[in-house]
Design an enzyme around this catalytic site. Sequence first.
Site, PDB file in Angstrom:
ATOM      1  N   GLU A 146      37.015  46.368  39.010  1.00 48.81           N
ATOM      2  CA  GLU A 146      37.575  45.444  38.709  1.00 48.81           C
ATOM      3  C   GLU A 146      36.907  44.094  39.048  1.00 48.81           C
ATOM      4  O   GLU A 146      36.309  44.047  40.102  1.00 48.81           O
ATOM      5  CB  GLU A 146      38.864  45.218  39.564  1.00 48.81           C
ATOM      6  CG  GLU A 146      40.006  46.075  38.973  1.00 48.81           C
ATOM      7  CD  GLU A 146      41.097  46.403  40.331  1.00 48.81           C
ATOM      8  OE1 GLU A 146      41.263  45.826  41.176  1.00 48.81           O
ATOM      9  OE2 GLU A 146      42.191  47.023  39.735  1.00 48.81           O
ATOM     10  N   LYS A 181      34.383  49.813  52.609  1.00 47.39           N
ATOM     11  CA  LYS A 181      33.517  48.633  52.975  1.00 47.39           C
ATOM     12  C   LYS A 181      33.973  47.353  52.661  1.00 47.39           C
ATOM     13  O   LYS A 181      33.919  47.046  51.484  1.00 47.39           O
ATOM     14  CB  LYS A 181      32.237  48.868  52.549  1.00 47.39           C
ATOM     15  CG  LYS A 181      31.192  48.088  53.490  1.00 47.39           C
ATOM     16  CD  LYS A 181      29.679  47.621  52.539  1.00 47.39           C
ATOM     17  CE  LYS A 181      29.954  46.546  51.768  1.00 47.39           C
ATOM     18  NZ  LYS A 181      30.309  45.235  52.343  1.00 47.39           N
ATOM     19  N   CYS A 238      40.157  35.998  40.946  1.00 43.32           N
ATOM     20  CA  CYS A 238      39.520  36.533  39.587  1.00 43.32           C
ATOM     21  C   CYS A 238      40.304  36.181  38.472  1.00 43.32           C
ATOM     22  O   CYS A 238      39.615  36.147  37.494  1.00 43.32           O
ATOM     23  CB  CYS A 238      39.131  38.116  39.747  1.00 43.32           C
ATOM     24  SG  CYS A 238      40.920  39.013  40.142  1.00 43.32           S
TER      25      CYS A 238
END
Length: 490
Positions: A252, A176, A286
Amino acid sequence: MKNYRNFINGRWVESPRTFEDISPVDGSVVAVVHEAGRELVDEAVKAGHRAVAGAWGRTSAAERVDVLRRIADEMERRQADFLAAEMADTGKPLAMASVIDVPRGIANFRTFADILATAPLDSHRLDLPDGAYALNYAARKPLGVVGVISPWNLPLLLLTWKVAPALACGNAVVVKPSEDTPGTATLLAEVMQAAGVPDGVFNLVHGFGPDSAGEFISRHPDISAITFTGESRTGTTIMRAAAEGVKPVSFELGGKNAAIIFADCDFEKMIDGMMRALFLNSGQVCLCSERVYVERPIFERFCTAIAERIKVMKIDWPHDPATQMGPLISAKHRDKVLSYFELARREGATFIAGGGVPHFGDARDNGAWVEPTVIAGLSDDARSVREEIFGPICHVSPFDSEREVIARANDTRYGLAATIWTTNLSRAHRVSEAMRVGISWVNTWFLRDLRTPFGGAGLSGIGREGGMHSLNFYSELTNVCVRIDQGSEQ
Ligand code: NAD
């Protein structure tokens, strides 16, 4: 108008519920996306189990190495389509998407093909008191059907980072992508078909998180494991759902990463590196630095140099090859980032650069743009210095000693990445090892060898992926222990 459909058991599946995929460049509609409900997610999970129980589950490692290479070749053939889809969804500059997102997406399949081709397995001989011995060896088997839930910031790169090793280990996947970036995942399903990946091995469902495809995957009783990249808060929700079936999870998550700049650094190289660490992908990586600690003798020089570089930054149409920074991902995310600009103001920050919204006088004024922003003057406990903002903003602060800066950099519940700039060799090793993070860079940033462990400490994640770490997460290892008796004399 493009239609992004679900891909289940080798078929394209529409849904009565659709939503719009919006360009953050100018607010225009990129595509209509078909949202998968509970039944479609269930169909996808069932198709995955059938594939693993069937011929796919019996493939040899060598056959899967070939499959991964065929996928990479087909992606390479359609590179221009991937580039167009990624840029349409995210507004990323061509200079970034053509060098990082798409090539790295392809490299993930090639790298994990190579890693699988050469992967060793444990084997241990145990001598027994009666003169016999036991031979132990590990057999690597798939987990089953892996749920892959991914974010919008590096959509293709982060999705393939998980899909490639999951398929390498013989699993099926239910994937997804983020609701904000459904494009490249849909193209990847086309690639799977063209590369001859058997039906049911790669299933794609579109939708949102809560009460939508994300939640239906994470709560599904027959999903074998969940691998997720996204916000720490979402990780908590998914972990609760996964706890029910004691599912393996690999997470993560977010970060509030520190950059530590010593006065003895190579100043020009550091400024080049820090411009990337602060503003690549509009600060939406990130690993980007949001807390910058600069040794006091060069603090003013650093602030002036960064402000000068920001003044000449090209913030423009993504297709212009010279553009360095595009918009944020969405109007919703822009509002979140702007609320942090406002919070920093209320907390008493000084704005060294930015703090507002650029005005273009064209369609881009309907997009999700903000200025690259540098703030200073806040204490370490200010919310703007502690919470992940995920935009082109950092707080800069001076420090006086190595011991002080290590303590301040580690004073966070996150623990993803650090970047350290110094020419003192011993200090470089000392400080980078002292960081409570998954990855410490020295005199560089976002330089990745895909064989190395990747992940985060604290709120930044659970587990490590990369190289053998990925193969171990996506496999069920069975140790086979064989007792071998002494032979008879004759
Ligand atoms: P997000 O958590 O909002 O969404 C990520 C994915 O999870 C999306 O596909 C979303 O639809 C889905 N989701 C949301 N709620 C869910 C729920 N309740 N159940 C199941 N699925 C759900 O994150 P985002 O805004 O897309 O991405 C930005 C975040 O990702 C930042 O925090 C960033 O630091 C983090 N990130 C981490 C890494 C890393 O490697 N550590 C890499 C990239 C991004």
